[in-house]
Design a protein around this motif. Structure first.
Motif, PDB file in Angstrom:
ATOM      1  N   ILE A 195       0.907  -1.087   0.037  1.00  0.00           N
ATOM      2  CA  ILE A 195      -0.102   0.058  -0.057  1.00  0.00           C
ATOM      3  C   ILE A 195       0.651   1.076   0.024  1.00  0.00           C
ATOM      4  CG2 ILE A 195      -1.636   1.333   1.514  1.00  0.00           C
ATOM      5  CD1 ILE A 195      -2.556  -1.418   2.504  1.00  0.00           C
ATOM      6  N   THR A 196       0.467   2.170  -0.840  1.00  0.00           N
ATOM      7  CA  THR A 196       1.191   3.543  -0.770  1.00  0.00           C
ATOM      8  C   THR A 196       1.336   4.212   0.770  1.00  0.00           C
ATOM      9  OG1 THR A 196       0.484   3.807  -3.170  1.00  0.00           O
ATOM     10  CG2 THR A 196       1.381   5.809  -1.984  1.00  0.00           C
ATOM     11  N   GLY A 197       2.378   4.763   0.781  1.00  0.00           N
ATOM     12  CA  GLY A 197       2.636   5.218   2.219  1.00  0.00           C
ATOM     13  C   GLY A 197       1.960   6.621   2.409  1.00  0.00           C
ATOM     14  N   TYR A 198       2.346   7.083   3.706  1.00  0.00           N
ATOM     15  CA  TYR A 198       1.839   8.383   4.113  1.00  0.00           C
ATOM     16  C   TYR A 198       3.082   9.267   4.535  1.00  0.00           C
ATOM     17  CZ  TYR A 198      -2.561   6.198   4.568  1.00  0.00           C
ATOM     18  OH  TYR A 198      -3.678   5.626   4.270  1.00  0.00           O
ATOM     19  N   ASN A 199       3.182  10.741   4.056  1.00  0.00           N
ATOM     20  CA  ASN A 199       3.940  11.554   4.333  1.00  0.00           C
ATOM     21  C   ASN A 199       3.628  12.886   4.722  1.00  0.00           C
ATOM     22  OD1 ASN A 199       6.643  10.042   2.976  1.00  0.00           O
ATOM     23  ND2 ASN A 199       5.299   9.759   1.738  1.00  0.00           N
ATOM     24  N   THR A 200       4.104  13.530   5.904  1.00  0.00           N
ATOM     25  CA  THR A 200       3.540  14.660   6.400  1.00  0.00           C
ATOM     26  C   THR A 200       4.832  15.380   6.780  1.00  0.00           C
ATOM     27  OG1 THR A 200       1.574  13.495   7.269  1.00  0.00           O
ATOM     28  CG2 THR A 200       2.105  15.444   8.010  1.00  0.00           C
ATOM     29  N   ASP A 201       4.721  16.665   6.777  1.00  0.00           N
ATOM     30  CA  ASP A 201       5.445  17.446   7.023  1.00  0.00           C
ATOM     31  C   ASP A 201       4.961  18.459   8.220  1.00  0.00           C
ATOM     32  OD1 ASP A 201       7.861  16.968   5.353  1.00  0.00           O
ATOM     33  OD2 ASP A 201       7.233  18.512   3.924  1.00  0.00           O
ATOM     34  N   VAL A 202       5.546  18.485   9.337  1.00  0.00           N
ATOM     35  CA  VAL A 202       5.084  19.164  10.322  1.00  0.00           C
ATOM     36  C   VAL A 202       6.067  20.066  11.094  1.00  0.00           C
ATOM     37  CG1 VAL A 202       5.494  17.167  12.031  1.00  0.00           C
ATOM     38  CG2 VAL A 202       3.617  18.898  12.570  1.00  0.00           C
ATOM     39  N   SER A 203       5.499  21.334  11.503  1.00  0.00           N
ATOM     40  CA  SER A 203       6.518  22.169  12.229  1.00  0.00           C
ATOM     41  C   SER A 203       6.253  21.942  13.907  1.00  0.00           C
ATOM     42  CB  SER A 203       5.998  23.442  11.943  1.00  0.00           C
ATOM     43  OG  SER A 203       6.864  24.630  12.545  1.00  0.00           O
ATOM     44  N   TYR A 204       7.465  22.076  14.369  1.00  0.00           N
ATOM     45  CA  TYR A 204       7.440  21.668  15.882  1.00  0.00           C
ATOM     46  C   TYR A 204       8.602  22.374  16.510  1.00  0.00           C
ATOM     47  CZ  TYR A 204       7.754  19.433  20.613  1.00  0.00           C
ATOM     48  OH  TYR A 204       7.999  19.195  21.882  1.00  0.00           O
ATOM     49  N   GLU A 205       8.423  23.185  17.425  1.00  0.00           N
ATOM     50  CA  GLU A 205       9.350  23.876  18.121  1.00  0.00           C
ATOM     51  C   GLU A 205      10.111  24.600  17.101  1.00  0.00           C
ATOM     52  OE1 GLU A 205       9.756  24.280  21.757  1.00  0.00           O
ATOM     53  OE2 GLU A 205       7.797  23.111  21.820  1.00  0.00           O
ATOM     54  N   GLY A 206       9.723  25.231  16.038  1.00  0.00           N
ATOM     55  CA  GLY A 206      10.465  26.034  15.427  1.00  0.00           C
ATOM     56  C   GLY A 206      11.223  25.216  14.201  1.00  0.00           C
ATOM     57  N   ARG A 207      10.927  23.965  14.132  1.00  0.00           N
ATOM     58  CA  ARG A 207      11.746  23.022  13.225  1.00  0.00           C
ATOM     59  C   ARG A 207      10.707  22.325  12.378  1.00  0.00           C
ATOM     60  NH1 ARG A 207      15.553  21.263  17.908  1.00  0.00           N
ATOM     61  NH2 ARG A 207      17.404  22.335  17.551  1.00  0.00           N
ATOM     62  N   VAL A 208      10.953  21.940  11.137  1.00  0.00           N
ATOM     63  CA  VAL A 208      10.181  21.159  10.065  1.00  0.00           C
ATOM     64  C   VAL A 208      10.953  19.673  10.170  1.00  0.00           C
ATOM     65  CG1 VAL A 208       9.290  20.800   8.017  1.00  0.00           C
ATOM     66  CG2 VAL A 208       9.543  23.161   8.760  1.00  0.00           C
ATOM     67  N   PHE A 209       9.869  18.787  10.576  1.00  0.00           N
ATOM     68  CA  PHE A 209       9.986  17.428  10.788  1.00  0.00           C
ATOM     69  C   PHE A 209       9.209  16.797   9.590  1.00  0.00           C
ATOM     70  CE2 PHE A 209      10.952  19.038  14.867  1.00  0.00           C
ATOM     71  CZ  PHE A 209      12.172  18.323  15.377  1.00  0.00           C
ATOM     72  N   HIS A 210       9.852  15.637   9.284  1.00  0.00           N
ATOM     73  CA  HIS A 210       8.758  14.778   8.409  1.00  0.00           C
ATOM     74  C   HIS A 210       8.587  13.408   9.070  1.00  0.00           C
ATOM     75  CE1 HIS A 210       7.705  13.461   4.181  1.00  0.00           C
ATOM     76  NE2 HIS A 210       8.228  12.485   4.414  1.00  0.00           N
ATOM     77  N   VAL A 211       7.252  13.125   8.795  1.00  0.00           N
ATOM     78  CA  VAL A 211       6.746  11.457   9.159  1.00  0.00           C
ATOM     79  C   VAL A 211       6.458  10.898   8.043  1.00  0.00           C
ATOM     80  CG1 VAL A 211       5.091  10.325  10.364  1.00  0.00           C
ATOM     81  CG2 VAL A 211       5.995  12.521  11.413  1.00  0.00           C
ATOM     82  N   GLN A 212       7.147   9.749   7.816  1.00  0.00           N
ATOM     83  CA  GLN A 212       6.729   8.783   6.821  1.00  0.00           C
ATOM     84  C   GLN A 212       6.286   7.382   7.291  1.00  0.00           C
ATOM     85  OE1 GLN A 212      10.354   8.022   4.439  1.00  0.00           O
ATOM     86  NE2 GLN A 212       9.171   6.987   2.787  1.00  0.00           N
ATOM     87  N   THR A 213       5.568   6.979   6.611  1.00  0.00           N
ATOM     88  CA  THR A 213       4.764   5.587   7.053  1.00  0.00           C
ATOM     89  C   THR A 213       4.773   4.938   5.752  1.00  0.00           C
ATOM     90  OG1 THR A 213       3.542   6.616   8.935  1.00  0.00           O
ATOM     91  CG2 THR A 213       2.706   4.392   8.281  1.00  0.00           C
ATOM     92  N   GLU A 214       5.131   3.597   6.085  1.00  0.00           N
ATOM     93  CA  GLU A 214       5.075   2.721   4.690  1.00  0.00           C
ATOM     94  C   GLU A 214       5.118   1.280   5.159  1.00  0.00           C
ATOM     95  OE1 GLU A 214       8.866   3.752   3.093  1.00  0.00           O
ATOM     96  OE2 GLU A 214      10.208   2.488   4.526  1.00  0.00           O
ATOM     97  N   ASP A 215       4.217   0.921   4.052  1.00  0.00           N
ATOM     98  CA  ASP A 215       3.895  -0.493   4.288  1.00  0.00           C
ATOM     99  C   ASP A 215       5.088  -1.476   3.426  1.00  0.00           C
ATOM    100  OD1 ASP A 215       2.807  -3.484   4.629  1.00  0.00           O
ATOM    101  OD2 ASP A 215       1.636  -2.934   2.839  1.00  0.00           O
TER     102      ASP A 215
END
Length: 85
Positions: free
Chosen positions: A2-22
């Motif tokens: 299954i195609t995964g999920y990718n999200t960029d999120v700002s936290y404490e002044g930094r941009v983080f990336h969350v990637q979920t994959e099967d």
């Protein structure tokens, strides 16, 4: 697989990336990685039943992806962030 999920999120002044994959039915694992600047700060792994339906796997992926995002916002990864950054 299954195609995964990718999200960029700002936290404490930094941009983080969350990637979920099967990893697919031959290797039934869902991985979620929290990145900053290409560095993996933490990983979550979920082993699922290889007989699970696609809808079940999608649901597991969505839940794990959202949990990592929520845990980041709750500060649960602050120690790792401080250690690596």
């Amino acid at each position: 697989m299954i195609t995964g999920y990718n999200t960029d999120v700002s936290y404490e002044g930094r941009v983080f990336h969350v990637q979920t994959e099967d990893s697919g039915l031959l290797n039934p694992h869902v991985f979620s990685h929290l990145f900053h600047g290409g560095v993996i700060l933490t990983t979550r792994k979920l082993v699922y039943d290889p007989d699970a339906t696609e809808d079940v796997v999608k649901s597991l992926m969505q839940a794990q992806h959202k949990a990592v995002l929520k845990d980041l916002r709750r500060g649960l990864f602050d120690d790792k962030i401080d250690l690596y950054l």
